[in-house]
Design an enzyme around this catalytic site. Structure first.
Site, PDB file in Angstrom:
ATOM      1  N   SER A   1       4.765   6.879   2.161  1.00 39.15           N
ATOM      2  CA  SER A   1       5.425   5.631   2.538  1.00 39.15           C
ATOM      3  C   SER A   1       4.788   4.468   1.792  1.00 39.15           C
ATOM      4  O   SER A   1       3.565   4.405   1.690  1.00 39.15           O
ATOM      5  CB  SER A   1       5.256   5.352   4.039  1.00 39.15           C
ATOM      6  OG  SER A   1       5.652   6.466   4.807  1.00 39.15           O
TER       7      SER A   1
ATOM      8  N   ASN B   1       0.858  -1.186   0.000  1.00 39.34           N
ATOM      9  CA  ASN B   1       0.000   0.000   0.000  1.00 39.34           C
ATOM     10  C   ASN B   1       0.893   1.235   0.000  1.00 39.34           C
ATOM     11  O   ASN B   1       2.037   1.187   0.454  1.00 39.34           O
ATOM     12  CB  ASN B   1      -0.876  -0.001   1.259  1.00 39.34           C
ATOM     13  CG  ASN B   1      -1.845   1.180   1.287  1.00 39.34           C
ATOM     14  OD1 ASN B   1      -2.426   1.548   0.259  1.00 39.34           O
ATOM     15  ND2 ASN B   1      -2.010   1.783   2.459  1.00 39.34           N
TER      16      ASN B   1
ATOM     17  N   ASP C   1      -2.095   0.540   8.349  1.00 40.48           N
ATOM     18  CA  ASP C   1      -0.886   1.338   8.075  1.00 40.48           C
ATOM     19  C   ASP C   1       0.284   0.992   9.000  1.00 40.48           C
ATOM     20  O   ASP C   1       1.058   1.877   9.401  1.00 40.48           O
ATOM     21  CB  ASP C   1      -1.194   2.849   8.194  1.00 40.48           C
ATOM     22  CG  ASP C   1      -2.271   3.298   7.209  1.00 40.48           C
ATOM     23  OD1 ASP C   1      -2.396   2.663   6.148  1.00 40.48           O
ATOM     24  OD2 ASP C   1      -2.979   4.276   7.509  1.00 40.48           O
TER      25      ASP C   1
ATOM     26  N   HIS D   1       0.836   5.155   1.457  1.00 34.80           N
ATOM     27  CA  HIS D   1       0.119   5.984   2.422  1.00 34.80           C
ATOM     28  C   HIS D   1       0.757   7.373   2.431  1.00 34.80           C
ATOM     29  O   HIS D   1       1.985   7.488   2.478  1.00 34.80           O
ATOM     30  CB  HIS D   1       0.198   5.341   3.813  1.00 34.80           C
ATOM     31  CG  HIS D   1      -0.514   6.149   4.858  1.00 34.80           C
ATOM     32  ND1 HIS D   1      -1.887   6.173   4.949  1.00 34.80           N
ATOM     33  CD2 HIS D   1      -0.054   6.976   5.822  1.00 34.80           C
ATOM     34  CE1 HIS D   1      -2.233   6.981   5.938  1.00 34.80           C
ATOM     35  NE2 HIS D   1      -1.135   7.486   6.491  1.00 34.80           N
TER      36      HIS D   1
END
Ligand code: GAR
Length: 318
Positions: free
Chosen positions: A135, A106, A144, A108
């Site tokens: 990030s 992912n 996260d 973020h």
């Protein structure tokens, strides 16, 4: 070439950056599918225009489990090995994440571990931070919180609003994400990454140290003076294609059994094979590090001084 599915909910500009990176000559991955929970996600149009398969399944009126299952089925159908979340504004169920452990990334918009969740730019400005950023991290059940793989820092200007800052962070994201994905999907064949993992596991065993042998790194059990080798790292040595760890078997019968029975995992290394060392291949898709740990411990036991193996046996009893 690794196959990835990109999940989007919105404009999909990160997906676009990843897509165009995948079309460069030295690309490490290709996009097998772009999937979205929003039928009007504008990134879908771009994907179609570029000839990439798309899949849409609205989350409305479906349970999280049902929605996840539909997205997962589409990704599997497309042959995806990794899922890349790019502005996908849905939290995946723990079961889904567990099934794809280590294979979901992912991006973020903050310098994690700072500002998990939403409104990251407003929070960074409010806090008076000098920098914001983005990030790329591995997705784990906790939001996260997975291993951070790469970050890009973006200076905050005196008059920045969340929007103006966010626009610059996007530019940085477009540089960051394709590269982080490429590094991640190719690390299973990166000798530096594989060696670093192996070294951590080998040196975690009691009284071990590293010593080179004939140009290859090796690991010994016992004292610096009288220690014995229990593992060697082999990076495509002696004409082999394999990046491997060499460990001790009980002898030629076991060695040949392994090599004949599971040729995707084991091979008989040049020179060392003659004395019962087997090569366990590290650069393969379904590598299981627990399995490597078990081999290291077994090999360590076979050469470690009795006073050390006794300690371990005693600890194992509790
Ligand atoms: C990106 O800025 C990404 O960091 C953020 O959504 C944006 C998607 O933009 N992701 C999150 O906030 C995840 N919690 P895009 O659709 O143009 O790629």
């Amino acid at each position: 070439m690794a196959k990835i599915a990109v999940f989007i909910s919105g404009s999909g500009t990160n997906m676009a950056a990843i897509l165009y990176a995948s079309r460069l000559a030295d690309a490490q991955f290709e996009i097998a599918l772009v999937a979205s929970n929003m039928a009007d996600a504008s990134g879908l149009e771009l994907a179609r225009l570029e000839g990439i398969e798309t899949f849409v399944h609205s989350h409305k009126g479906h349970s999280r489990a049902e929605h996840d299952a539909a997205m997962e089925a589409a990704a599997m159908e497309a042959g995806a090995e990794y899922l890349v979340l790019a502005g996908y504004m849905r939290i995946l169920s723990d079961e889904f994440v567990a099934r794809w452990e280590g294979r979901i990334l992912n991006i973020h918009p903050s310098l994690l571990p700072k500002y998990k969740g939403l409104d990251t730019f407003a929070r960074a400005i409010e806090a008076g931070d000098s920098h914001a950023g983005a990030s790329v991290h591995v997705v784990t059940p906790e939001l996260d919180a997975g291993e951070v793989l790469a970050q890009a820092r973006v200076a905050i200007a005196p008059g920045d609003t969340p929007e103006s800052l966010g626009a610059r962070v996007k530019l940085a994201e477009h540089q960051l994400y394709p590269r982080a994905v490429a590094d991640y999907v190719s690390r299973g064949s990166d000798p530096d990454f594989l060696f670093a993992k192996l070294r951590d596991l080998a040196l975690a065993l009691p009284e071990t140290h590293e010593r080179e042998s004939h140009g290859s790194p090796g690991f010994r059990a016992g004292s610096e003076k009288s220690g014995k080798y229990f593992a060697y790292f082999s990076d495509r040595h002696h004409g082999s294609d394999h990046i491997a760890v060499l460990v001790k078997t009980s002898g030629m019968d076991e060695l040949l059994n392994l090599v004949e029975g599971q040729p995707d995992i084991y091979y008989k290394p040049a020179f060392y094979g003659a004395s019962g060392w087997v090569g366990v291949i590290l650069n393969r898709p379904d590598l299981d590090w627990d399995h490597i740990s078990e081999w290291l411990e077994r090999s360590w036991r076979s050469v470690a001084p009795a006073r050390l193996t006794k300690l371990i046996d005693a600890a194992d009893m509790f």
